[in-house]
Write a protein that holds these residues in place. Structure first.
Motif, PDB file in Angstrom:
ATOM      1  N   THR A 245     -52.452  34.093   2.987  1.00  0.00           N
ATOM      2  CA  THR A 245     -53.056  33.099   2.098  1.00  0.00           C
ATOM      3  C   THR A 245     -52.576  31.691   2.415  1.00  0.00           C
ATOM      4  O   THR A 245     -53.378  30.765   2.611  1.00  0.00           O
ATOM      5  N   MET A 246     -51.259  31.508   2.482  1.00  0.00           N
ATOM      6  CA  MET A 246     -50.707  30.173   2.719  1.00  0.00           C
ATOM      7  C   MET A 246     -50.941  29.713   4.155  1.00  0.00           C
ATOM      8  O   MET A 246     -51.299  28.558   4.399  1.00  0.00           O
ATOM      9  N   GLY A 247     -50.761  30.623   5.125  1.00  0.00           N
ATOM     10  CA  GLY A 247     -50.935  30.242   6.517  1.00  0.00           C
ATOM     11  C   GLY A 247     -52.370  29.841   6.826  1.00  0.00           C
ATOM     12  O   GLY A 247     -52.610  28.834   7.517  1.00  0.00           O
ATOM     13  N   ALA A 248     -53.325  30.587   6.297  1.00  0.00           N
ATOM     14  CA  ALA A 248     -54.730  30.265   6.535  1.00  0.00           C
ATOM     15  C   ALA A 248     -55.091  28.917   5.917  1.00  0.00           C
ATOM     16  O   ALA A 248     -55.789  28.098   6.535  1.00  0.00           O
ATOM     17  N   ALA A 249     -54.604  28.681   4.698  1.00  0.00           N
ATOM     18  CA  ALA A 249     -54.903  27.414   4.031  1.00  0.00           C
ATOM     19  C   ALA A 249     -54.294  26.243   4.793  1.00  0.00           C
ATOM     20  O   ALA A 249     -54.930  25.197   4.967  1.00  0.00           O
ATOM     21  N   LEU A 250     -53.063  26.411   5.260  1.00  0.00           N
ATOM     22  CA  LEU A 250     -52.409  25.328   5.989  1.00  0.00           C
ATOM     23  C   LEU A 250     -53.111  25.056   7.313  1.00  0.00           C
ATOM     24  O   LEU A 250     -53.279  23.890   7.711  1.00  0.00           O
ATOM     25  N   ALA A 251     -53.539  26.107   7.996  1.00  0.00           N
ATOM     26  CA  ALA A 251     -54.242  25.925   9.273  1.00  0.00           C
ATOM     27  C   ALA A 251     -55.538  25.147   9.078  1.00  0.00           C
ATOM     28  O   ALA A 251     -55.873  24.252   9.870  1.00  0.00           O
ATOM     29  N   LEU A 252     -56.282  25.448   8.023  1.00  0.00           N
ATOM     30  CA  LEU A 252     -57.518  24.715   7.757  1.00  0.00           C
ATOM     31  C   LEU A 252     -57.231  23.260   7.407  1.00  0.00           C
ATOM     32  O   LEU A 252     -57.982  22.348   7.804  1.00  0.00           O
ATOM     33  N   ASN A 253     -56.157  23.017   6.687  1.00  0.00           N
ATOM     34  CA  ASN A 253     -55.758  21.646   6.352  1.00  0.00           C
ATOM     35  C   ASN A 253     -55.474  20.852   7.626  1.00  0.00           C
ATOM     36  O   ASN A 253     -55.934  19.710   7.796  1.00  0.00           O
ATOM     37  N   ILE A 254     -54.729  21.464   8.539  1.00  0.00           N
ATOM     38  CA  ILE A 254     -54.388  20.795   9.795  1.00  0.00           C
ATOM     39  C   ILE A 254     -55.654  20.501  10.600  1.00  0.00           C
ATOM     40  O   ILE A 254     -55.837  19.392  11.134  1.00  0.00           O
ATOM     41  N   ALA A 255     -56.535  21.478  10.685  1.00  0.00           N
ATOM     42  CA  ALA A 255     -57.785  21.272  11.429  1.00  0.00           C
ATOM     43  C   ALA A 255     -58.634  20.187  10.774  1.00  0.00           C
ATOM     44  O   ALA A 255     -59.237  19.349  11.465  1.00  0.00           O
ATOM     45  N   GLU A 256     -58.694  20.180   9.465  1.00  0.00           N
ATOM     46  CA  GLU A 256     -59.498  19.196   8.754  1.00  0.00           C
ATOM     47  C   GLU A 256     -59.009  17.777   8.987  1.00  0.00           C
ATOM     48  O   GLU A 256     -59.792  16.821   8.978  1.00  0.00           O
ATOM     49  N   LYS A 257     -57.691  17.628   9.212  1.00  0.00           N
ATOM     50  CA  LYS A 257     -57.134  16.300   9.452  1.00  0.00           C
ATOM     51  C   LYS A 257     -57.281  15.866  10.902  1.00  0.00           C
ATOM     52  O   LYS A 257     -56.738  14.834  11.311  1.00  0.00           O
ATOM     53  N   GLY A 258     -57.981  16.656  11.703  1.00  0.00           N
ATOM     54  CA  GLY A 258     -58.319  16.237  13.054  1.00  0.00           C
ATOM     55  C   GLY A 258     -57.440  16.780  14.154  1.00  0.00           C
ATOM     56  O   GLY A 258     -57.567  16.360  15.307  1.00  0.00           O
ATOM     57  N   PHE A 259     -56.569  17.736  13.856  1.00  0.00           N
ATOM     58  CA  PHE A 259     -55.656  18.276  14.866  1.00  0.00           C
ATOM     59  C   PHE A 259     -56.127  19.654  15.316  1.00  0.00           C
ATOM     60  O   PHE A 259     -56.172  20.582  14.505  1.00  0.00           O
ATOM     61  N   PRO A 260     -56.486  19.828  16.585  1.00  0.00           N
ATOM     62  CA  PRO A 260     -56.831  21.158  17.087  1.00  0.00           C
ATOM     63  C   PRO A 260     -55.644  22.100  16.916  1.00  0.00           C
ATOM     64  O   PRO A 260     -54.504  21.748  17.241  1.00  0.00           O
TER      65      PRO A 260
END
Length: 466
Positions: A13-28
């Motif tokens: 739950t937390m890892g998936a949410a954090l990964a999407l946050n990182i991607a949304e901020k423009g970081f592959p």
């Protein structure tokens, strides 16, 4: 294939949410989960963020997908799982690569890993805010070398929550386990804050006979004042909710057995090692432990009768009591962090910690702005002595006394509020009763004592001492 800026292991739950946050901020971001299907499904469901998500089928593929020097975030369960993952990464990484343990780790484990001389760089990082925070902006507390934090700071500050003044709620706390320590104390305060709100809820429900909807309106009103906070806000929401199965108020169908993941208990244990009194947090941990003893509580009620009776309290008094309790709890938490700073040589920045907690985390509240200012004025001063908070306590303390005394007299369990009041009374008593304890210790163990008059004799005139 385009290389990722950062990697992440563990798509719970937390890892998936954090990964999407990182991607949304423009970081592959390259992602890997031990279960391949989880990785595949995550990438398939990333929607418009999918072009910035690189799913890896193996650990080796994850490492290969990240630009050098690599940075990998671990979002796996604390303890042995982290050690196992570090061991698996060791032959695949280079000395300049950086691994970040962003789980709810015991800071002692983070210290141990830092001291072990891992074959790559290592940071411990506390993240607060739950799934919602991880996805849209958590509070981030880093621990490790300053150069390593500086390397990942652009990503961490980009994904972090923003306070009202626009400042990112992300900062390096200090070396090694400092970030996880601060997150641990955050969680201890969270336990206490929740417990005090629950105690006030119990007084309204069982002492004043209020229905959940009326309680919700009271919480909602409090959230518009100095108690404005995430926990009061959601307390208003959950007491307003209705059970879709029965139509009853949602809290009325929930078993009163509170779960815990252990961080509150860690806080209480570590406070004893640091000689840092945190009775409100300790009471909250105790209350969760007692809540789990359903059979014993049933037997107790059968033998002694239900304790909670009516009490003539007003919502305004409960609000003031909660204000006082909150200040006392946070004062204890910050004092514990100060003690750890001295003990571990971390030079923890208390005002900065308060600022990091202003948004994104579970204990975020309006009051933390004033706490940051008070701690900046004098970090070594207990928060209750800061003029702003001392004046709040002056105004709120009569209500706390009224609530605790009337609630206890009517049989209501108020462990956290009562513990805060007792600590406050001890803190404002220049001469207490420990002199008798010292006399007792000298009587049975010849431990000696200090005298008020400066006379050198350190023992009393009783037999059995030197």
């Amino acid at each position: 294939m385009a290389q990722a800026r950062i990697g992440l292991i563990g798509l719970g739950t937390m890892g998936a949410a954090l990964a999407l946050n990182i991607a949304e901020k423009g970081f592959p971001i390259a992602v890997w989960n031990r279960t391949t299907e989880v990785t595949r499904r995550f990438a398939a469901e990333a929607g418009p963020l999918a072009p910035r998500v690189i799913p890896a089928g193996t650990l080796e593929a994850l490492v290969a997908a990240i630009a050098r020097p690599r940075t990998i975030i671990l979002m796996v369960p604390a303890g042995e799982a982290v050690d196992a993952q570090l061991d698996a990464l060791a032959p695949l990484l280079e000395a300049d690569d950086l691994v970040i343990d962003a789980g709810n780790a015991d800071f002692h484990d983070t210290n141990r890993r830092d001291e072990a001389g891992l074959p790559f760089r290592f940071l411990g990082m506390g993240i607060s805010g739950g799934e919602e925070g991880a996805r849209h902006g958590p509070a981030i507390m880093g621990g490790g070398a300053a150069a390593d934090w500086d390397r990942v700071a652009p990503v961490m500050t980009a994904i972090a929550a923003r306070a009202e003044d626009g400042a990112p709620c992300a900062a390096r706390m200090g070396d090694a386990g400092a970030g996880h320590f601060v997150k641990m104390v955050h969680n201890g305060i969270e336990y206490a804050d929740m417990q005090m709100i629950a105690e006030v809820y119990g007084l309204m429900r069982d002492g004043m006979g209020l229905e959940a909807t009326a309680i919700s309106r009271i919480f909602e009103g409090w959230n518009g004042g100095i108690l404005s906070s995430y926990l009061v806000e959601i307390s208003a929401a959950v007491t307003a909710a209705r059970d879709p199965h029965t139509g009853a108020a949602m809290p009325d169908v929930i078993l009163d057995r509170a779960g815990q993941k252990g961080t509150g208990r860690w806080t209480a244990i570590e406070a004893q090692h640091l000689l840092a009194p945190i009775p409100v947090i300790e009471a909250a941990v105790m209350a969760r432990n007692v809540s789990a003893r359903l059979d014993e509580r049933d037997a107790g009620q059968a033998r002694f009768g239900a304790g909670a009776g009516p009490c003539a309290l007003e919502p305004a008094a409960l609000e003031q009591a909660l204000i006082a309790g909150k200040i006392l709890c946070y004062a204890q938490g910050f004092a514990m962090i100060g003690a750890a700073s001295d003990s571990f040589g971390w030079t923890l920045d208390l005002p900065q910690i308060a600022r990091v907690w202003r948004a994104g985390c579970i204990i975020r509240s309006t009051m933390l702005n004033d706490m940051a200012e008070a701690l900046a004025e004098d970090p070594g001063r207990n928060l209750i002595l800061a003029p702003f908070f001392a004046e709040l306590i002056d105004r709120a303390m009569p209500a706390l006394r009224q609530v605790v005394s009337q609630g206890i007299a009517a049989g209501h369990p108020l462990p956290a509020l009562a513990s805060g009041l007792m600590w406050f009374d001890m803190m404002r008593t220049a001469r207490g009763t420990a002199n008798l304890i010292q006399a007792q210790r000298d009587f049975f163990g010849a431990h000696g004592f200090e005298r008020l008059d400066g006379i050198a004799d350190r023992h009393g005139p009783w037999g059995g001492t030197d």
